[in-house]
Design a protein around this motif. Structure first.
Motif, PDB file in Angstrom:
ATOM      1  N   GLY A  30     -30.235 -40.275 -38.146  1.00  0.00           N
ATOM      2  CA  GLY A  30     -31.167 -39.729 -37.156  1.00  0.00           C
ATOM      3  C   GLY A  30     -31.772 -40.827 -36.302  1.00  0.00           C
ATOM      4  N   HIS A  31     -32.168 -41.912 -36.943  1.00  0.00           N
ATOM      5  CA  HIS A  31     -32.733 -43.052 -36.213  1.00  0.00           C
ATOM      6  C   HIS A  31     -31.684 -43.650 -35.273  1.00  0.00           C
ATOM      7  CE1 HIS A  31     -35.281 -46.460 -35.340  1.00  0.00           C
ATOM      8  NE2 HIS A  31     -34.306 -47.283 -35.716  1.00  0.00           N
ATOM      9  N   ASP A  42     -32.475 -53.163 -27.213  1.00  0.00           N
ATOM     10  CA  ASP A  42     -31.888 -54.492 -26.998  1.00  0.00           C
ATOM     11  C   ASP A  42     -30.839 -54.799 -28.065  1.00  0.00           C
ATOM     12  OD1 ASP A  42     -33.081 -55.809 -29.291  1.00  0.00           O
ATOM     13  OD2 ASP A  42     -34.945 -55.957 -28.169  1.00  0.00           O
ATOM     14  N   PRO A  43     -30.021 -55.807 -27.806  1.00  0.00           N
ATOM     15  CA  PRO A  43     -28.934 -56.149 -28.748  1.00  0.00           C
ATOM     16  C   PRO A  43     -29.432 -56.445 -30.162  1.00  0.00           C
ATOM     17  CG  PRO A  43     -28.605 -57.292 -26.672  1.00  0.00           C
ATOM     18  CD  PRO A  43     -29.949 -56.628 -26.594  1.00  0.00           C
ATOM     19  N   ARG A  44     -30.596 -57.044 -30.297  1.00  0.00           N
ATOM     20  CA  ARG A  44     -31.122 -57.351 -31.631  1.00  0.00           C
ATOM     21  C   ARG A  44     -31.392 -56.070 -32.424  1.00  0.00           C
ATOM     22  NH1 ARG A  44     -36.462 -60.066 -31.021  1.00  0.00           N
ATOM     23  NH2 ARG A  44     -37.013 -57.904 -30.817  1.00  0.00           N
ATOM     24  N   GLU A  45     -31.964 -55.060 -31.747  1.00  0.00           N
ATOM     25  CA  GLU A  45     -32.215 -53.770 -32.406  1.00  0.00           C
ATOM     26  C   GLU A  45     -30.902 -53.102 -32.812  1.00  0.00           C
ATOM     27  OE1 GLU A  45     -36.121 -51.738 -30.564  1.00  0.00           O
ATOM     28  OE2 GLU A  45     -34.567 -52.231 -29.089  1.00  0.00           O
ATOM     29  N   TYR A  48     -29.390 -54.901 -35.795  1.00  0.00           N
ATOM     30  CA  TYR A  48     -30.119 -54.529 -37.011  1.00  0.00           C
ATOM     31  C   TYR A  48     -29.670 -53.134 -37.474  1.00  0.00           C
ATOM     32  CZ  TYR A  48     -33.956 -53.517 -40.194  1.00  0.00           C
ATOM     33  OH  TYR A  48     -34.693 -53.196 -41.291  1.00  0.00           O
ATOM     34  N   LEU A  49     -29.608 -52.203 -36.522  1.00  0.00           N
ATOM     35  CA  LEU A  49     -29.166 -50.848 -36.839  1.00  0.00           C
ATOM     36  C   LEU A  49     -27.746 -50.862 -37.408  1.00  0.00           C
ATOM     37  CD1 LEU A  49     -29.432 -47.751 -36.738  1.00  0.00           C
ATOM     38  CD2 LEU A  49     -28.599 -47.886 -34.371  1.00  0.00           C
ATOM     39  N   SER A  50     -26.865 -51.626 -36.805  1.00  0.00           N
ATOM     40  CA  SER A  50     -25.483 -51.709 -37.284  1.00  0.00           C
ATOM     41  C   SER A  50     -25.420 -52.199 -38.727  1.00  0.00           C
ATOM     42  CB  SER A  50     -24.655 -52.637 -36.395  1.00  0.00           C
ATOM     43  OG  SER A  50     -24.565 -52.123 -35.101  1.00  0.00           O
ATOM     44  N   ILE A  54     -24.038 -50.078 -41.950  1.00  0.00           N
ATOM     45  CA  ILE A  54     -23.004 -50.612 -42.851  1.00  0.00           C
ATOM     46  C   ILE A  54     -23.463 -50.479 -44.300  1.00  0.00           C
ATOM     47  CG2 ILE A  54     -21.883 -52.752 -43.619  1.00  0.00           C
ATOM     48  CD1 ILE A  54     -21.766 -53.531 -40.606  1.00  0.00           C
ATOM     49  N   GLU A  55     -24.710 -50.845 -44.568  1.00  0.00           N
ATOM     50  CA  GLU A  55     -25.232 -50.730 -45.932  1.00  0.00           C
ATOM     51  C   GLU A  55     -25.211 -49.288 -46.407  1.00  0.00           C
ATOM     52  OE1 GLU A  55     -29.102 -52.475 -45.641  1.00  0.00           O
ATOM     53  OE2 GLU A  55     -28.315 -54.512 -45.510  1.00  0.00           O
ATOM     54  N   ALA A  56     -25.624 -48.360 -45.538  1.00  0.00           N
ATOM     55  CA  ALA A  56     -25.638 -46.948 -45.913  1.00  0.00           C
ATOM     56  C   ALA A  56     -24.222 -46.433 -46.169  1.00  0.00           C
ATOM     57  CB  ALA A  56     -26.321 -46.119 -44.822  1.00  0.00           C
TER      58      ALA A  56
END
Length: 91
Positions: A30-31, A42-45, A48-50, A54-56
């Protein structure tokens, strides 16, 4: 109750942990949808999301493999684990 039948303490604990991991993954999706709609992300966000996605995904795959390992295979009886084969008319 024992863990051999899936009702013991460790099995319940594992089931609870898996449920938490899957819920966290669903919330992360959802996020991710919201963040990807934001053209100002931005690319940093996004990086971080990527990493969190991957962890999920790793958690979900681990859960699927674990549960798949507990399922009876083709031809196995779920109740006693013995193999059952269906014989054709010529056997």
């Amino acid at each position: 109750m024992s863990d051999a039948d899936g009702t013991g303490y460790l099995s319940r604990l594992a089931d609870e942990m898996e449920a938490v991991q899957l819920q966290m993954g669903a919330e992360l999706i959802g996020h991710a949808r919201l963040l990807l709609r934001d053209r100002k992300a931005d690319p940093r966000e996004l990086r971080y999301l990527s990493n969190r996605l991957i962890e999920a995904l790793q958690d979900a795959l681990r859960i699927a493999e674990s549960r798949g390992g507990r399922l009876p295979g083709p031809g196995e009886c779920k109740n006693n684990g013995s193999s059952q084969t269906s014989k054709g008319p010529n056997e």
